[in-house]
Design a protein around this motif. Structure first.
Motif, PDB file in Angstrom:
ATOM      1  N   TRP A 132       0.829  -1.202   0.000  1.00  0.00           N
ATOM      2  CA  TRP A 132       0.000   0.000   0.000  1.00  0.00           C
ATOM      3  C   TRP A 132       0.865   1.255   0.000  1.00  0.00           C
ATOM      4  N   TRP A 164      -4.068   5.178  -0.470  1.00  0.00           N
ATOM      5  CA  TRP A 164      -5.029   5.735   0.497  1.00  0.00           C
ATOM      6  C   TRP A 164      -4.391   6.947   1.162  1.00  0.00           C
ATOM      7  N   THR A 166      -5.232  10.247   3.545  1.00  0.00           N
ATOM      8  CA  THR A 166      -6.184  10.867   4.458  1.00  0.00           C
ATOM      9  C   THR A 166      -6.081  12.384   4.385  1.00  0.00           C
ATOM     10  N   GLY A 173     -10.916  10.728   3.136  1.00  0.00           N
ATOM     11  CA  GLY A 173      -9.806  10.010   2.531  1.00  0.00           C
ATOM     12  C   GLY A 173      -9.955   9.987   1.022  1.00  0.00           C
ATOM     13  N   ALA A 175      -8.797   7.824  -2.404  1.00  0.00           N
ATOM     14  CA  ALA A 175      -8.319   6.509  -2.832  1.00  0.00           C
ATOM     15  C   ALA A 175      -8.212   6.446  -4.344  1.00  0.00           C
ATOM     16  N   ALA A 179      -7.648   0.772  -4.685  1.00  0.00           N
ATOM     17  CA  ALA A 179      -8.089   0.734  -3.290  1.00  0.00           C
ATOM     18  C   ALA A 179      -9.613   0.619  -3.200  1.00  0.00           C
ATOM     19  N   VAL A 217     -12.382   1.436   3.239  1.00  0.00           N
ATOM     20  CA  VAL A 217     -11.013   1.238   2.745  1.00  0.00           C
ATOM     21  C   VAL A 217     -10.076   0.872   3.884  1.00  0.00           C
ATOM     22  N   GLU A 218     -10.237   1.543   5.030  1.00  0.00           N
ATOM     23  CA  GLU A 218      -9.284   1.340   6.127  1.00  0.00           C
ATOM     24  C   GLU A 218      -9.302  -0.084   6.659  1.00  0.00           C
TER      25      GLU A 218
END
Length: 559
Positions: A132, A164, A166, A173, A175, A179, A217-218
């Motif tokens: 990532w 990703w 933030t 966020g 993406a 993602a 996503v997180e």
């Protein structure tokens, strides 16, 4: 005068009884500390001598008098060469893990456009080998084109690895398509309660997720184990002590993070004192509350509060407002935690004697928080626990006095005002600015204002915050005369908000927050005297040394 002299004699007699112990006299400096009770009743004391014994302040006052009082073969003397001494800074609202992560990820805070942000991500990706690509800090309000970014700009250069990023406030966020695909987000995906999947005119996700939607996503991100937490926290410690911060109220700690803190505390590896707020979203919260408060013998780690989220942030239009956004008439923001769930949390937390620190930015969120406190005080009690509203950023004028009536602390971050000045009026309209960033209004009604930075949302340097509090200007000293300058603090108020009043906000004012006999000797040495320089230069203060419990935890290499 007779009473003052009697108190001095008593103080000196008490410390004289311990002069045979190892003591250190710091001299040749300009010292300032708030003294007495927190709030507007505190008095600013000036001194040029400081004696430290067993990690605590033994005495402050005239250096020559102290040298005579503590004279003996065991007295160590340290010449501070005419510099300035202040109590160690306490940041009343920061995110330690987030800061540590920020130091290990791509930083987009200085990006000037969407394209510039992408270029920084691409450059980082060339040296980062992980699956990532993770970063933080973008803020479209600082870009010439103030629109949310999109997946397309990321996909053009990074389509094979998930990205990703933030937003600076942590409430949105960005993406790339990879993602979004891994998170299962498509045009058919429904936005979760308290969150939004931003879409284009055709209904396709743009790549921006707000508040609770970010979890989609997180949940796919690599697992953050204890080793990761430890590296991040250590990086944060090192950074903070270099800026004169000796204490932090960590706003939202999960069980893993707490366990790492406890390990570090047991190893005496915490150069910064941490007042940890348990996250209300932690599944094990009931068990952690039942275990009771935590306070280490050296006061390096204290746990007796819980952080609750009410709404999102103003910049991403997630702050919950009573009336619609001025620049988005169909939007009143988001409630991250519904009122019924907030009430349930109050009923869970207060009986255990834990302080509640509730995030509320918009006027609707602040009203809900105040209403829930008022209701809880009538049903489960807890009025004496010094509860706090974190940010208290936009408060309806009718609700300002309720902070004093309910004895609620306003935990506020001065640099938020100077960062938000370019968009706050757009979001709110001028009429609602009356209750926004209202520091002096709170102070004048007797409300304690505990100051922090909300790092890594803002930079952690506390003197950026002191400067913003006093001038209501950014570091380019704009706008001229200050932004809603009638709400500015005096320098004495700002210093107190970052020291004694911050300590009061954690029920630690008898231990920390000022350089008074019996308190921990947490202090910093500065290159400039903030009370002698033009207020425009306050943010330029350079920390030469930081001491916690009388031990140097940071010294500039030239020292």
């Amino acid at each position: 005068m007779r009473i003052v002299l009697s108190l001095l004699v008593l103080t000196f007699s008490l410390v004289a009884n311990s002069v045979n112990a190892q003591s250190t006299l710091y001299f040749n400096f300009k010292g300032y500390t708030p003294t007495g009770l927190a709030g507007e009743g505190a008095q600013l004391k000036r001194f040029d001598g400081l004696v430290v014994r067993d990690g605590k302040v033994a005495a402050t006052g005239d250096a020559e008098t102290l040298a005579q009082l503590f004279a003996g073969k065991d007295l160590k003397r340290v010449d501070l060469q005419g510099k300035t001494v202040l109590p160690g800074i306490i940041d009343a609202h920061g995110h330690m893990l987030g800061l540590g992560e920020n130091l290990m990820q791509v930083d987009l805070r200085e990006a000037t456009s969407e394209q510039d942000a992408v270029a920084r991500v691409v450059a980082f990706a060339k040296i980062e080998s992980g699956d990532w690509i993770i970063g933080r800090g973008w803020n479209q309000e600082n870009w010439q084109v103030r629109n949310f970014p999109t997946t397309a700009s990321l996909d053009e250069f990074l389509s094979d690895r998930p990205v990703w990023l933030t937003r600076v406030d942590g409430h949105a966020g960005w993406a790339n398509s990879k993602a979004l695909e891994m998170a299962g987000i498509s045009a058919e995906t429904v936005s979760p309660d308290g969150g939004e999947i931003v879409r284009d005119e055709s209904g396709q996700p743009t790549g921006v997720l707000i508040d609770n939607a970010m979890a989609l996503v997180e949940q796919q991100l690599p697992q953050k184990d204890a080793s990761y937490h430890r590296r991040a926290l250590t990086a944060a410690f090192d950074h903070l002590v270099s800026e004169g911060i000796t204490g932090v109220h960590d706003a939202g700690v999960d069980a893993t993070n707490l366990a790492v803190y406890q390990e570090l505390a047991a190893e005496q590896a915490m150069p910064v004192r941490v007042y940890a707020m348990l996250s209300a979203m932690e599944p094990a919260l009931p068990e952690l509350l039942a275990a009771g408060p935590i306070t280490t013998a050296d006061d390096r780690l204290t746990v007796r509060s819980v952080k609750i989220y009410t709404d999102g942030a103003l910049g991403s239009r997630g702050a919950a407002l009573i009336e619609p956004y001025h620049d988005d008439p169909n939007n009143r923001g988001l409630l991250v935690t519904q009122p019924g769930a907030i009430e349930d949390l109050f009923e869970l937390i207060i009986p255990h004697g834990f302080q509640i620190n509730i995030h509320a930015i918009g006027d609707r969120a602040n009203r809900i928080a105040l209403d829930k406190f008022a209701s809880a005080f009538d049903t489960v009690g807890g009025r004496n626990l010094r509860h706090r509203i974190e940010h208290a950023q936009v408060v309806h004028p009718d609700d300002l006095e309720r902070f004093a009536e309910l004895n609620i602390i306003a935990s506020m971050q001065p640099t938020h005002a100077t960062s938000d000045k370019n968009m706050a009026e757009d979001r709110l309209g001028k009429a609602r600015m009356r209750g926004a960033y209202a520091w002096q209004t709170f102070l004048q009604q007797g409300t304690i204002v505990a100051a922090g930075s909300d790092f890594p949302v803002e930079l952690s340097n506390p003197f950026f915050g002191v400067h913003a509090a006093v001038t209501r200007q950014d570091r380019s000293n704009q706008p001229e005369g200050g932004w809603y300058a009638h709400e500015a603090m005096t320098l004495e108020q700002a210093l107190r908000a970052f020291t004694l009043d911050a300590a009061y906000a954690s029920n630690q004012e008898e231990l920390l927050g000022s350089l008074e006999p019996g308190k921990w000797a947490d202090f910093i040495v500065l290159d400039q005297d903030p009370f002698a320089v033009d207020s425009a230069k306050l943010w330029r203060a350079d920390v030469l040394a930081t001491y916690v419990a009388g031990e140097a935890v940071y010294q500039q290499s030239s020292q």
